[in-house]
Design an enzyme around this catalytic site. Structure first.
Site, short mmCIF file in Angstrom:
data_model
loop_
_atom_site.label_atom_id
_atom_site.label_comp_id
_atom_site.label_asym_id
_atom_site.label_seq_id
_atom_site.Cartn_x
_atom_site.Cartn_y
_atom_site.Cartn_z
N SER A 123 0.82 -1.21 0.00
CA SER A 123 0.00 0.00 0.00
C SER A 123 0.86 1.26 0.00
O SER A 123 1.97 1.28 0.57
CB SER A 123 -0.86 0.00 1.27
OG SER A 123 -1.52 1.24 1.42
N TYR A 147 -1.65 -0.06 10.18
CA TYR A 147 -1.96 -0.69 8.89
C TYR A 147 -0.76 -0.58 7.94
O TYR A 147 -0.30 -1.58 7.38
CB TYR A 147 -3.21 -0.03 8.27
CG TYR A 147 -3.37 -0.41 6.82
CD1 TYR A 147 -3.75 -1.69 6.47
CD2 TYR A 147 -3.10 0.51 5.81
CE1 TYR A 147 -3.86 -2.05 5.14
CE2 TYR A 147 -3.20 0.15 4.48
CZ TYR A 147 -3.58 -1.12 4.15
OH TYR A 147 -3.67 -1.48 2.83
N LYS A 151 2.07 -3.50 6.30
CA LYS A 151 2.38 -3.66 4.88
C LYS A 151 3.89 -3.56 4.65
O LYS A 151 4.46 -4.31 3.85
CB LYS A 151 1.63 -2.63 4.05
CG LYS A 151 0.13 -2.89 3.99
CD LYS A 151 -0.16 -4.21 3.28
CE LYS A 151 -1.61 -4.58 3.28
NZ LYS A 151 -1.86 -5.89 2.65
C1 WQD Z 1 -9.15 10.25 0.08
C2 WQD Z 1 -9.20 11.74 0.30
C3 WQD Z 1 -9.71 12.38 2.55
C4 WQD Z 1 -13.78 10.86 2.53
C5 WQD Z 1 -6.80 5.35 2.49
C6 WQD Z 1 -5.77 4.73 3.38
C7 WQD Z 1 -4.70 4.13 2.54
C8 WQD Z 1 -5.30 3.16 1.56
C9 WQD Z 1 -6.38 3.77 0.75
C10 WQD Z 1 -5.90 0.91 1.90
C11 WQD Z 1 -8.53 12.16 1.61
C12 WQD Z 1 -10.78 12.83 1.62
C13 WQD Z 1 -12.49 11.19 2.22
C14 WQD Z 1 -14.76 11.89 2.65
C15 WQD Z 1 -13.07 13.50 2.13
N1 WQD Z 1 -5.81 2.06 2.28
N2 WQD Z 1 -12.13 12.49 2.03
N3 WQD Z 1 -14.36 13.17 2.44
O1 WQD Z 1 -6.99 8.34 3.13
O2 WQD Z 1 -6.08 8.66 0.79
O3 WQD Z 1 -6.20 6.40 1.75
O4 WQD Z 1 -7.33 4.38 1.60
O5 WQD Z 1 -6.00 -0.10 1.73
O6 WQD Z 1 -3.81 3.51 3.37
O7 WQD Z 1 -5.21 5.72 4.21
O8 WQD Z 1 -8.28 7.48 1.08
O9 WQD Z 1 -10.56 7.51 0.27
O10 WQD Z 1 -10.17 7.73 2.76
O11 WQD Z 1 -9.57 9.60 1.26
O12 WQD Z 1 -12.76 14.67 1.98
O13 WQD Z 1 -15.95 11.66 2.93
O14 WQD Z 1 -10.55 12.12 0.42
O15 WQD Z 1 -9.45 13.36 3.52
O16 WQD Z 1 -7.88 13.36 1.37
P1 WQD Z 1 -6.85 7.83 1.76
P2 WQD Z 1 -9.72 8.02 1.38
#
Ligand code: WQD
Length: 337
Positions: A123, A147, A151
């Site tokens: 990841s 997490y 990885k």
């Molecule tokens: C993306 C962006 C949020 C929801 C995570 C894990 C990573 C990997 C993938 C896997 C961020 C913003 C989100 C919302 C928002 N994990 N957001 N409103 O955090 O980049 O990655 O998932 O297996 O390890 O950390 O992904 O989709 O949660 O967020 O503004 O309702 O969208 O702040 O900037 P992230 P995400």
């Protein structure tokens, strides 16, 4: 005569795993799935044999050794793991047991039967909060949650196995995965931006933006979104890469190499769904880097992989999969945070 190639896909009933199963089967590989179905669905596995057990259970090494031998597995794609960052912060010991312990069972079983090809699901979380936000595989990993730590430990484990007994291995560091290869394979979990937004829109609620005061062009966080079917294709390319006489690298970022902000994603979703609900800006979410984008140069040059589906495809396919699930009576899984 062409010898059948049998690949074990752990986590093959899950969101990403089912796409990997599809991609391998389309290339003529025989696929056998191992999945405990804890967050997955049997229906996704189709006609491929499914062996239901938890790789972190005490008897997992014995069961997997038996299975690898029985089907004469030539390789393993190991995706089975826990993947909720918040849950990993709350239950680190369980995350280590599941993710590191599960991989330990895979490696012990593979070694016992001489199955020496492994593609590991890693990841972008291994990078933590890198300065500048645009990374390549030479960036120093520095995970900021359990997490991501599990990885990174996984990457170390398989590299150590490569040195110890000749395992041929590749780690694929997934960036932000979304979309669906076909409507039945959509992400059932309401855990990441795209599904969180679709879920709120369906309920008539405003999508949430976690902070709009980041040092980015529009103030919202920037990520690198990759279509899940493109990600699945990267696993096929990685298995092929392992057949080369001397693979030069064992770690690949899988991203599109393009930054998309939260606002840009919300605009794409609004256009695909035909909704016009104004988003609501709320506080920053702790631990979110402003930017996390891959250069994705190595995977293009070494594996010959590149994303074929852009943002519009990601969003449109996620939306049609979301509706298909609803029509099939599948309730979204809203994980505890
Ligand atoms: C993306 C962006 C949020 C929801 C995570 C894990 C990573 C990997 C993938 C896997 C961020 C913003 C989100 C919302 C928002 N994990 N957001 N409103 O955090 O980049 O990655 O998932 O297996 O390890 O950390 O992904 O989709 O949660 O967020 O503004 O309702 O969208 O702040 O900037 P992230 P995400």
């Amino acid at each position: 005569m062409v010898l059948a190639v049998t690949i074990i896909v752990t986590g093959g009933a899950g969101y990403i795993g089912a796409h990997v199963v599809d991609a391998l089967a389309a290339e003529g590989r025989d696929v056998v799935v191992v999945d405990d179905l804890s967050t997955a669905s049997e229906a996704r596995v189709g006609d491929h044999p499914l062996h239901r057990f938890d790789l972190a259970a005490p008897d997992a090494t014995a069961r997997l050794t038996q299975l690898l031998g029985d089907v004469r597995a030539t390789g393993v794609v190991h995706l089975a793991a826990k993947k909720q960052v918040g849950e990993s912060v709350a239950r680190p010991e369980w995350y280590y047991r599941q993710n590191v312990g599960g991989l330990g069972a895979v490696l012990e079983a593979a070694r016992a039967v001489g199955c020496d090809r492994l593609v590991f699901s890693s990841s972008a979380a291994v990078y933590g909060e890198p300065a500048g936000g645009v990374v390549d595989e030479d960036a120093r990993p520095d995970p900021i949650n359990p997490y991501g730590q599990t990885k990174l430990v996984g990457e170390w484990m398989i590299r150590a196995a490569a040195r110890a007994w000749g395992l041929r291995q590749v780690s694929l560091r997934y960036f932000n995965v979304a979309g669906a290869g076909r409507p039945e394979l959509g992400d059932p979990a309401v855990l990441n931006l795209v599904t969180l937004v679709l879920d709120r829109l369906e309920r008539g609620e405003a999508p949430l933006v976690f902070g709009d005061d980041y040092p980015t062009p529009d103030g919202t966080c920037v990520r690198d979104y990759v279509h899940v079917a493109d990600l699945a294709a990267a696993h096929v390319a990685a298995l092929d890469y392992l057949e080369r006489p001397a693979p030069a690298y064992d770690t690949f970022d899988v991203g599109a190499g393009q930054g998309v902000s939260v606002t840009q994603m919300l605009t794409a979703i609004a256009s695909a769904t035909g909704t016009s609900v104004l988003p609501q800006v709320v506080d920053r979410r702790p631990g979110d880097p402003a930017v996390l984008v891959a250069t994705a140069a190595r995977i293009r040059t070494e594996l010959g992989w590149e994303p074929r589906r852009g943002l519009d495809d990601i969003v449109a396919s996620a939306w049609s999969a979301w509706r298909a699930q609803r029509e099939a009576g599948v309730e979204p899984i809203r994980p505890a945070r």
